[in-house]
Design an enzyme around this catalytic site. Sequence first.
Site, mmCIF file in Angstrom:
data_model
loop_
_atom_site.group_PDB
_atom_site.id
_atom_site.type_symbol
_atom_site.label_atom_id
_atom_site.label_comp_id
_atom_site.label_asym_id
_atom_site.label_seq_id
_atom_site.Cartn_x
_atom_site.Cartn_y
_atom_site.Cartn_z
ATOM 1 N N PRO A 251 -2.020 4.501 -3.760
ATOM 2 C CA PRO A 251 -3.238 4.008 -3.106
ATOM 3 C C PRO A 251 -3.507 4.675 -1.752
ATOM 4 C CG PRO A 251 -1.586 2.275 -3.224
ATOM 5 C CD PRO A 251 -1.073 3.430 -4.024
ATOM 6 N N ILE A 252 -2.465 5.090 -1.068
ATOM 7 C CA ILE A 252 -2.676 5.801 0.196
ATOM 8 C C ILE A 252 -3.388 7.119 -0.057
ATOM 9 C CG2 ILE A 252 -1.485 7.108 2.017
ATOM 10 C CD1 ILE A 252 0.438 4.731 2.294
ATOM 11 N N PHE B 176 0.878 -1.174 0.000
ATOM 12 C CA PHE B 176 0.000 0.000 0.000
ATOM 13 C C PHE B 176 0.906 1.211 0.000
ATOM 14 C CE2 PHE B 176 -3.919 2.227 1.533
ATOM 15 C CZ PHE B 176 -4.783 1.690 0.607
ATOM 16 N N HIS B 177 1.256 1.669 -1.201
ATOM 17 C CA HIS B 177 2.248 2.734 -1.373
ATOM 18 C C HIS B 177 1.568 4.088 -1.564
ATOM 19 C CE1 HIS B 177 1.425 2.447 -5.703
ATOM 20 N NE2 HIS B 177 1.404 1.141 -5.495
ATOM 21 N N VAL B 178 2.313 5.088 -1.994
ATOM 22 C CA VAL B 178 1.843 6.474 -2.044
ATOM 23 C C VAL B 178 0.535 6.652 -2.820
ATOM 24 C CG1 VAL B 178 2.423 8.815 -2.792
ATOM 25 C CG2 VAL B 178 4.166 7.394 -1.722
#
Length: 86
Positions: free
Chosen positions: A18-19, A14-16
């Site tokens: 999708p965050i 869950f990287h930048v």
Amino acid sequence: MITKTFKIMNPAGFHVRPIKTFVQAANQYPCKVNVINKGKKVNGKSSLSMLTLGIAAQDEVTLEIDGEQEEEAMKTLGDLLVQIHE
């Protein structure tokens, strides 16, 4: 208050990107949103806080939602956690 655990399916974690999508969606709801990963709890309406969780693929993340529209928020945000993003 309702809680539910979701498994992260995105191979990149869950990287930048999708965050950012998650936080924007969380901020549409008046309820309190907490995200818990590996014993650490943060405000799900803060991108910076979410990044500190270091959510990886296959991690089990718990959403803790309290307040108005909590059921709707759980459905929307839970779906975002399990989506596979590019």
